[in-house]
Design a protein around this motif. Structure first.
Motif, PDB file in Angstrom:
ATOM      1  N   GLY A  21       0.805  -1.205   0.000  1.00 51.97           N
ATOM      2  CA  GLY A  21       0.000   0.000   0.000  1.00 51.97           C
ATOM      3  C   GLY A  21       0.843   1.261   0.000  1.00 51.97           C
ATOM      4  N   ILE A  22       2.020   1.187   0.590  1.00 53.36           N
ATOM      5  CA  ILE A  22       2.959   2.307   0.538  1.00 53.36           C
ATOM      6  C   ILE A  22       3.604   2.382  -0.843  1.00 53.36           C
ATOM      7  N   ARG A  23       4.040   1.249  -1.355  1.00 49.24           N
ATOM      8  CA  ARG A  23       4.760   1.224  -2.629  1.00 49.24           C
ATOM      9  C   ARG A  23       3.878   1.635  -3.800  1.00 49.24           C
ATOM     10  N   VAL A  24       2.587   1.323  -3.744  1.00 46.57           N
ATOM     11  CA  VAL A  24       1.685   1.651  -4.853  1.00 46.57           C
ATOM     12  C   VAL A  24       1.479   3.157  -4.981  1.00 46.57           C
ATOM     13  N   ARG A  25       1.829   3.909  -3.937  1.00 46.24           N
ATOM     14  CA  ARG A  25       1.600   5.353  -3.933  1.00 46.24           C
ATOM     15  C   ARG A  25       2.864   6.157  -4.225  1.00 46.24           C
ATOM     16  N   GLY A  26       3.888   5.497  -4.700  1.00 42.25           N
ATOM     17  CA  GLY A  26       5.121   6.185  -5.059  1.00 42.25           C
ATOM     18  C   GLY A  26       5.842   5.432  -6.148  1.00 42.25           C
ATOM     19  N   ARG A  27       7.043   5.868  -6.436  1.00 43.79           N
ATOM     20  CA  ARG A  27       7.846   5.200  -7.463  1.00 43.79           C
ATOM     21  C   ARG A  27       9.189   4.797  -6.881  1.00 43.79           C
ATOM     22  N   ASP A  28       9.635   3.620  -7.300  1.00 38.35           N
ATOM     23  CA  ASP A  28      10.955   3.107  -6.920  1.00 38.35           C
ATOM     24  C   ASP A  28      11.106   2.976  -5.406  1.00 38.35           C
ATOM     25  N   ILE A  29      10.015   2.666  -4.716  1.00 41.44           N
ATOM     26  CA  ILE A  29      10.082   2.415  -3.276  1.00 41.44           C
ATOM     27  C   ILE A  29      10.288   0.919  -3.075  1.00 41.44           C
ATOM     28  N   THR A  30      11.376   0.548  -2.459  1.00 46.35           N
ATOM     29  CA  THR A  30      11.695  -0.862  -2.259  1.00 46.35           C
ATOM     30  C   THR A  30      11.215  -1.328  -0.890  1.00 46.35           C
ATOM     31  N   ALA A  31      11.131  -2.632  -0.763  1.00 49.46           N
ATOM     32  CA  ALA A  31      10.767  -3.203   0.534  1.00 49.46           C
ATOM     33  C   ALA A  31      11.794  -2.823   1.593  1.00 49.46           C
ATOM     34  N   GLN A  32      13.064  -2.777   1.206  1.00 50.49           N
ATOM     35  CA  GLN A  32      14.112  -2.411   2.156  1.00 50.49           C
ATOM     36  C   GLN A  32      13.974  -0.963   2.601  1.00 50.49           C
ATOM     37  N   ALA A  33      13.561  -0.087   1.699  1.00 50.47           N
ATOM     38  CA  ALA A  33      13.360   1.310   2.076  1.00 50.47           C
ATOM     39  C   ALA A  33      12.264   1.446   3.128  1.00 50.47           C
ATOM     40  N   ILE A  34      11.246   0.611   3.017  1.00 49.39           N
ATOM     41  CA  ILE A  34      10.165   0.648   4.001  1.00 49.39           C
ATOM     42  C   ILE A  34      10.654   0.131   5.347  1.00 49.39           C
ATOM     43  N   ARG A  35      11.446  -0.939   5.327  1.00 49.12           N
ATOM     44  CA  ARG A  35      11.999  -1.452   6.582  1.00 49.12           C
ATOM     45  C   ARG A  35      12.916  -0.408   7.225  1.00 49.12           C
ATOM     46  N   THR A  36      13.667   0.314   6.413  1.00 48.83           N
ATOM     47  CA  THR A  36      14.534   1.368   6.935  1.00 48.83           C
ATOM     48  C   THR A  36      13.706   2.460   7.603  1.00 48.83           C
TER      49      THR A  36
END
Length: 351
Positions: A21-36
Protein backbone atom coordinates in the motif's frame (compact mmCIF):
# COMPACT_ATOMS: atom_id res chain seq x y z
CA UNK A 1 8.53 8.55 4.74
CA UNK A 2 6.92 11.02 2.36
CA UNK A 3 4.22 8.66 1.06
CA UNK A 4 2.91 7.83 4.53
CA UNK A 5 3.02 11.49 5.54
CA UNK A 6 0.96 12.34 2.47
CA UNK A 7 -1.74 9.70 3.02
CA UNK A 8 -1.38 9.81 6.82
CA UNK A 9 -2.46 6.21 7.52
CA UNK A 10 -2.11 2.85 5.78
CA UNK A 11 -4.20 0.00 7.18
CA UNK A 12 -1.69 -2.58 8.35
CA UNK A 13 -3.17 -5.68 9.95
CA UNK A 14 -1.60 -7.46 6.97
CA UNK A 15 2.02 -6.26 7.08
CA UNK A 16 2.79 -7.35 3.52
CA UNK A 17 -0.31 -5.61 2.18
CA UNK A 18 0.61 -2.47 4.12
CA UNK A 19 4.05 -2.40 2.51
CA UNK A 20 2.45 -2.76 -0.92
CA UNK A 21 0.00 0.00 0.00
CA UNK A 22 2.96 2.31 0.54
CA UNK A 23 4.76 1.22 -2.63
CA UNK A 24 1.68 1.65 -4.85
CA UNK A 25 1.60 5.35 -3.93
CA UNK A 26 5.12 6.18 -5.06
CA UNK A 27 7.85 5.20 -7.46
CA UNK A 28 10.96 3.11 -6.92
CA UNK A 29 10.08 2.42 -3.28
CA UNK A 30 11.70 -0.86 -2.26
CA UNK A 31 10.77 -3.20 0.53
CA UNK A 32 14.11 -2.41 2.16
CA UNK A 33 13.36 1.31 2.08
CA UNK A 34 10.16 0.65 4.00
CA UNK A 35 12.00 -1.45 6.58
CA UNK A 36 14.53 1.37 6.93
CA UNK A 37 11.73 3.86 7.56
CA UNK A 38 10.25 1.57 10.22
CA UNK A 39 13.41 0.43 11.98
CA UNK A 40 16.34 2.81 11.38
CA UNK A 41 14.77 6.18 10.66
CA UNK A 42 11.71 5.31 12.78
CA UNK A 43 9.77 7.85 10.74
CA UNK A 44 6.73 5.56 10.55
CA UNK A 45 5.21 3.28 13.17
CA UNK A 46 2.69 0.45 13.15
CA UNK A 47 0.14 0.24 15.94
CA UNK A 48 -3.59 0.15 16.73
CA UNK A 49 -5.27 3.43 15.77
CA UNK A 50 -8.39 4.09 13.67
CA UNK A 51 -11.26 1.73 14.58
CA UNK A 52 -8.87 -0.12 16.87
CA UNK A 53 -7.21 -1.61 13.78
CA UNK A 54 -3.52 -1.78 12.98
CA UNK A 55 -2.35 1.17 10.88
CA UNK A 56 1.00 2.58 9.83
CA UNK A 57 1.20 6.34 10.46
CA UNK A 58 3.95 8.97 10.72
CA UNK A 59 5.77 8.56 14.02
CA UNK A 60 5.35 12.26 14.84
CA UNK A 61 1.61 11.68 14.99
CA UNK A 62 1.61 8.51 17.09
CA UNK A 63 0.88 10.04 20.48
CA UNK A 64 -1.78 12.65 19.74
CA UNK A 65 -3.72 10.21 17.56
CA UNK A 66 -3.54 7.59 20.29
CA UNK A 67 -4.73 10.07 22.91
CA UNK A 68 -7.67 11.04 20.71
CA UNK A 69 -8.82 7.56 19.71
CA UNK A 70 -7.82 5.09 22.45
CA UNK A 71 -10.38 6.04 25.13
CA UNK A 72 -13.28 5.17 22.82
CA UNK A 73 -11.58 2.00 21.58
CA UNK A 74 -10.95 0.81 25.13
CA UNK A 75 -14.52 1.60 26.12
CA UNK A 76 -15.87 -0.26 23.10
CA UNK A 77 -13.73 -3.29 24.02
CA UNK A 78 -14.91 -3.46 27.66
CA UNK A 79 -17.53 -6.11 26.96
CA UNK A 80 -14.95 -8.31 25.24
CA UNK A 81 -12.63 -7.91 28.22
CA UNK A 82 -15.44 -9.15 30.47
CA UNK A 83 -16.15 -12.10 28.20
CA UNK A 84 -12.50 -13.14 28.39
CA UNK A 85 -12.30 -12.66 32.16
CA UNK A 86 -9.86 -9.76 31.82
CA UNK A 87 -10.94 -7.50 34.68
CA UNK A 88 -9.49 -4.09 35.50
CA UNK A 89 -6.98 -5.43 38.01
CA UNK A 90 -5.76 -8.19 35.70
CA UNK A 91 -5.30 -5.73 32.84
CA UNK A 92 -3.28 -3.41 35.11
CA UNK A 93 -1.06 -6.30 36.22
CA UNK A 94 -0.63 -7.41 32.62
CA UNK A 95 0.36 -3.87 31.60
CA UNK A 96 2.95 -3.82 34.39
CA UNK A 97 4.33 -7.24 33.42
CA UNK A 98 4.55 -6.31 29.73
CA UNK A 99 6.30 -3.05 30.54
CA UNK A 100 8.91 -4.82 32.71
CA UNK A 101 9.44 -7.61 30.17
CA UNK A 102 10.03 -5.20 27.30
CA UNK A 103 12.26 -2.95 29.40
CA UNK A 104 14.46 -5.89 30.35
CA UNK A 105 14.29 -8.15 27.29
CA UNK A 106 12.65 -6.29 24.41
CA UNK A 107 12.04 -6.37 21.55
CA UNK A 108 9.78 -9.40 22.10
CA UNK A 109 7.51 -11.28 19.73
CA UNK A 110 3.85 -11.91 20.41
CA UNK A 111 4.65 -15.53 21.33
CA UNK A 112 7.30 -14.38 23.81
CA UNK A 113 4.95 -11.91 25.46
CA UNK A 114 2.22 -14.55 25.52
CA UNK A 115 4.56 -16.93 27.34
CA UNK A 116 5.29 -14.31 29.99
CA UNK A 117 1.59 -13.58 30.48
CA UNK A 118 1.05 -17.16 31.60
CA UNK A 119 2.65 -16.08 34.91
CA UNK A 120 -0.64 -14.24 35.55
CA UNK A 121 -2.69 -17.33 34.80
CA UNK A 122 -3.47 -16.24 31.23
CA UNK A 123 -3.87 -19.32 28.99
CA UNK A 124 -1.51 -19.10 26.01
CA UNK A 125 -4.17 -20.18 23.54
CA UNK A 126 -7.29 -18.19 22.80
CA UNK A 127 -7.64 -14.44 22.40
CA UNK A 128 -6.77 -13.19 25.89
CA UNK A 129 -3.03 -12.62 25.19
CA UNK A 130 -3.82 -10.64 22.05
CA UNK A 131 -6.29 -8.39 23.86
CA UNK A 132 -3.83 -7.75 26.68
CA UNK A 133 -1.03 -6.86 24.25
CA UNK A 134 -3.41 -4.58 22.36
CA UNK A 135 -4.51 -3.03 25.67
CA UNK A 136 -0.87 -2.22 26.44
CA UNK A 137 -0.58 -0.55 23.04
CA UNK A 138 -3.77 1.46 23.49
CA UNK A 139 -2.58 2.71 26.87
CA UNK A 140 0.68 3.95 25.35
CA UNK A 141 3.01 1.26 26.72
CA UNK A 142 4.14 -0.47 23.54
CA UNK A 143 4.17 -0.28 19.78
CA UNK A 144 5.37 -2.52 16.99
CA UNK A 145 9.14 -2.59 16.63
CA UNK A 146 11.66 -4.26 14.30
CA UNK A 147 11.17 -7.54 12.53
CA UNK A 148 13.16 -10.50 13.75
CA UNK A 149 13.63 -13.24 11.14
CA UNK A 150 10.53 -11.96 9.37
CA UNK A 151 8.41 -11.89 12.52
CA UNK A 152 7.10 -8.72 14.09
CA UNK A 153 8.14 -7.67 17.58
CA UNK A 154 6.96 -5.21 20.24
CA UNK A 155 8.95 -2.49 21.96
CA UNK A 156 8.29 0.15 24.60
CA UNK A 157 6.78 3.18 22.88
CA UNK A 158 8.82 5.65 24.94
CA UNK A 159 12.07 3.84 24.10
CA UNK A 160 11.29 3.45 20.41
CA UNK A 161 9.84 6.95 19.90
CA UNK A 162 11.04 9.23 22.71
CA UNK A 163 8.36 11.68 23.81
CA UNK A 164 8.73 15.41 23.18
CA UNK A 165 6.79 16.10 26.38
CA UNK A 166 3.58 17.49 24.87
CA UNK A 167 1.01 16.54 22.29
CA UNK A 168 0.97 18.33 18.94
CA UNK A 169 -2.83 18.64 19.11
CA UNK A 170 -5.40 18.00 21.83
CA UNK A 171 -9.18 18.04 22.21
CA UNK A 172 -11.16 19.54 19.33
CA UNK A 173 -7.93 20.69 17.70
CA UNK A 174 -6.82 17.05 17.46
CA UNK A 175 -10.22 16.00 16.13
CA UNK A 176 -10.15 18.70 13.46
CA UNK A 177 -6.57 17.83 12.52
CA UNK A 178 -7.48 14.16 12.09
CA UNK A 179 -10.35 15.19 9.80
CA UNK A 180 -8.06 17.53 7.86
CA UNK A 181 -5.49 14.75 7.37
CA UNK A 182 -8.27 12.44 6.21
CA UNK A 183 -9.53 14.93 3.63
CA UNK A 184 -5.99 15.66 2.44
CA UNK A 185 -5.69 11.98 1.51
CA UNK A 186 -9.25 10.96 0.64
CA UNK A 187 -11.22 13.97 -0.57
CA UNK A 188 -13.68 14.54 -2.04
CA UNK A 189 -15.49 12.74 0.77
CA UNK A 190 -18.30 13.16 3.28
CA UNK A 191 -18.29 13.48 7.03
CA UNK A 192 -19.95 10.04 7.08
CA UNK A 193 -16.90 8.70 5.25
CA UNK A 194 -14.64 10.25 7.88
CA UNK A 195 -16.72 8.74 10.70
CA UNK A 196 -16.55 5.28 9.10
CA UNK A 197 -12.79 5.52 8.50
CA UNK A 198 -11.91 6.84 11.95
CA UNK A 199 -14.42 4.84 13.99
CA UNK A 200 -15.57 8.03 15.72
CA UNK A 201 -19.25 8.90 16.29
CA UNK A 202 -21.04 10.91 13.62
CA UNK A 203 -21.52 13.70 16.16
CA UNK A 204 -17.74 13.98 16.49
CA UNK A 205 -17.41 14.08 12.70
CA UNK A 206 -19.92 16.93 12.52
CA UNK A 207 -17.94 18.80 15.17
CA UNK A 208 -14.73 18.33 13.21
CA UNK A 209 -16.40 19.55 10.01
CA UNK A 210 -17.73 22.61 11.86
CA UNK A 211 -14.27 23.53 13.16
CA UNK A 212 -12.74 23.13 9.71
CA UNK A 213 -15.54 25.09 8.02
CA UNK A 214 -15.32 27.98 10.49
CA UNK A 215 -11.59 28.23 9.91
CA UNK A 216 -12.00 28.16 6.12
CA UNK A 217 -10.08 24.91 5.71
CA UNK A 218 -12.78 23.04 3.78
CA UNK A 219 -15.16 23.81 0.94
CA UNK A 220 -18.13 22.05 -0.60
CA UNK A 221 -17.70 20.05 -3.79
CA UNK A 222 -21.27 19.21 -4.74
CA UNK A 223 -22.51 16.90 -1.99
CA UNK A 224 -18.92 16.18 -0.96
CA UNK A 225 -16.20 18.08 0.90
CA UNK A 226 -12.67 19.00 -0.11
CA UNK A 227 -9.87 21.03 1.39
CA UNK A 228 -10.11 24.65 0.30
CA UNK A 229 -7.81 25.39 -2.61
CA UNK A 230 -7.80 21.78 -3.77
CA UNK A 231 -10.84 22.00 -6.06
CA UNK A 232 -9.83 21.92 -9.71
CA UNK A 233 -10.96 20.42 -12.97
CA UNK A 234 -10.17 16.79 -13.50
CA UNK A 235 -7.13 16.26 -15.71
CA UNK A 236 -7.67 15.01 -19.22
CA UNK A 237 -7.47 11.28 -19.66
CA UNK A 238 -4.18 9.90 -20.92
CA UNK A 239 -3.56 7.24 -23.54
CA UNK A 240 -1.08 5.63 -21.13
CA UNK A 241 -2.92 3.44 -18.64
CA UNK A 242 -2.35 4.25 -14.98
CA UNK A 243 -2.53 0.78 -13.47
CA UNK A 244 -1.93 0.26 -9.76
CA UNK A 245 -1.90 -3.14 -8.05
CA UNK A 246 -3.84 -2.32 -4.91
CA UNK A 247 -3.21 -4.64 -1.96
CA UNK A 248 -5.79 -6.15 0.34
CA UNK A 249 -7.39 -3.72 2.82
CA UNK A 250 -6.29 -0.77 0.72
CA UNK A 251 -7.38 2.78 1.63
CA UNK A 252 -8.84 3.15 -1.86
CA UNK A 253 -11.61 0.76 -0.81
CA UNK A 254 -11.90 0.99 2.95
CA UNK A 255 -11.25 4.70 3.35
CA UNK A 256 -14.92 5.44 2.70
CA UNK A 257 -18.31 4.45 4.06
CA UNK A 258 -19.14 2.57 0.84
CA UNK A 259 -17.14 1.38 -2.15
CA UNK A 260 -19.62 2.38 -4.84
CA UNK A 261 -17.30 5.05 -6.28
CA UNK A 262 -14.18 2.88 -6.03
CA UNK A 263 -15.13 -0.18 -8.04
CA UNK A 264 -17.89 -1.32 -10.39
CA UNK A 265 -20.47 -3.77 -9.06
CA UNK A 266 -18.96 -6.68 -11.00
CA UNK A 267 -15.64 -6.18 -9.23
CA UNK A 268 -17.23 -5.67 -5.81
CA UNK A 269 -18.93 -9.03 -6.28
CA UNK A 270 -15.59 -10.69 -7.04
CA UNK A 271 -13.65 -9.21 -4.14
CA UNK A 272 -13.50 -11.60 -1.25
CA UNK A 273 -14.13 -14.81 -3.13
CA UNK A 274 -11.45 -17.24 -1.89
CA UNK A 275 -8.76 -18.37 -4.35
CA UNK A 276 -10.06 -21.94 -4.13
CA UNK A 277 -13.87 -21.75 -3.91
CA UNK A 278 -15.39 -23.97 -1.28
CA UNK A 279 -18.87 -25.55 -1.53
CA UNK A 280 -20.22 -22.50 0.31
CA UNK A 281 -19.07 -20.32 -2.61
CA UNK A 282 -20.85 -21.70 -5.67
CA UNK A 283 -21.15 -18.11 -6.88
CA UNK A 284 -19.18 -14.95 -6.03
CA UNK A 285 -20.19 -13.48 -2.70
CA UNK A 286 -19.24 -10.49 -0.60
CA UNK A 287 -17.35 -12.14 2.22
CA UNK A 288 -13.67 -12.61 2.92
CA UNK A 289 -13.91 -15.90 4.79
CA UNK A 290 -14.01 -19.52 3.66
CA UNK A 291 -17.26 -19.67 5.62
CA UNK A 292 -19.78 -17.24 4.17
CA UNK A 293 -20.57 -14.30 6.45
CA UNK A 294 -22.33 -12.03 3.96
CA UNK A 295 -25.59 -11.82 5.86
CA UNK A 296 -23.76 -10.61 8.95
CA UNK A 297 -21.16 -8.34 7.37
CA UNK A 298 -23.25 -6.77 4.64
CA UNK A 299 -21.73 -3.95 2.59
CA UNK A 300 -18.64 -3.58 4.80
CA UNK A 301 -17.32 -6.99 3.73
CA UNK A 302 -15.19 -7.74 0.67
CA UNK A 303 -11.95 -6.23 1.96
CA UNK A 304 -9.42 -9.02 2.09
CA UNK A 305 -8.44 -9.36 -1.56
CA UNK A 306 -6.34 -7.13 -3.75
CA UNK A 307 -7.57 -5.09 -6.71
CA UNK A 308 -6.07 -3.70 -9.89
CA UNK A 309 -6.99 -0.02 -10.21
CA UNK A 310 -7.30 1.58 -13.65
CA UNK A 311 -8.53 5.10 -14.52
CA UNK A 312 -12.10 3.77 -14.46
CA UNK A 313 -11.85 2.39 -10.94
CA UNK A 314 -10.76 -0.85 -9.29
CA UNK A 315 -11.69 -3.25 -12.06
CA UNK A 316 -9.97 -6.56 -11.39
CA UNK A 317 -9.08 -8.84 -8.51
CA UNK A 318 -5.49 -10.00 -8.35
CA UNK A 319 -3.85 -12.65 -6.21
CA UNK A 320 -0.24 -12.63 -5.07
CA UNK A 321 1.14 -16.06 -5.97
CA UNK A 322 4.61 -15.62 -4.52
CA UNK A 323 7.37 -13.08 -4.12
CA UNK A 324 7.58 -12.22 -7.81
CA UNK A 325 4.29 -13.07 -9.49
CA UNK A 326 0.58 -12.59 -9.34
CA UNK A 327 -2.62 -13.52 -11.14
CA UNK A 328 -5.40 -11.15 -12.29
CA UNK A 329 -9.00 -12.39 -12.23
CA UNK A 330 -11.62 -10.84 -14.47
CA UNK A 331 -13.59 -11.20 -17.64
CA UNK A 332 -11.48 -8.96 -19.86
CA UNK A 333 -7.92 -9.76 -20.89
CA UNK A 334 -5.28 -7.60 -19.23
CA UNK A 335 -3.37 -5.55 -21.85
CA UNK A 336 0.06 -6.94 -22.74
CA UNK A 337 1.73 -3.66 -21.78
CA UNK A 338 0.27 -3.98 -18.31
CA UNK A 339 1.23 -7.62 -17.93
CA UNK A 340 4.84 -6.99 -18.88
CA UNK A 341 5.48 -3.70 -17.06
CA UNK A 342 6.04 -3.99 -13.30
CA UNK A 343 4.20 -1.24 -11.47
CA UNK A 344 5.93 1.01 -8.95
CA UNK A 345 4.38 -0.93 -6.12
CA UNK A 346 4.11 -4.44 -7.39
CA UNK A 347 6.40 -7.14 -5.97
CA UNK A 348 6.92 -8.32 -9.51
CA UNK A 349 4.64 -8.57 -12.48
CA UNK A 350 1.24 -10.00 -13.19
CA UNK A 351 1.42 -13.25 -15.07
Amino acid sequence: MTVVRRVFAIQAQDATAADLGIRVRGRDITAQAIRTAYEKERSIVRNWYMRGTLHTIPSDDARWVLQLLSPRILAATSRRYQQLGLGDDLRRRADHLIRRALAAHGPLTRAELTERLTALGIPPDGQAPFYLIRHAALTGILCHGPQRAGEGTYVLLDDWLPSTGRFRWEGDDALAELARRYLAAHSPATLEDFAAWSGLPITWARRAWKVLAESGVITEYGALTMLAGRVKELPRSSDTPDVRMLPAYDNYLIGYRTREASAPLSTRLLVGAPPLPSPQHRRPCLCCSPVCRCARLGPRASLAHALKRTPGGAERVWTRLGRVSGSVHGEEQVPTAVREAPGPSAPGRCS
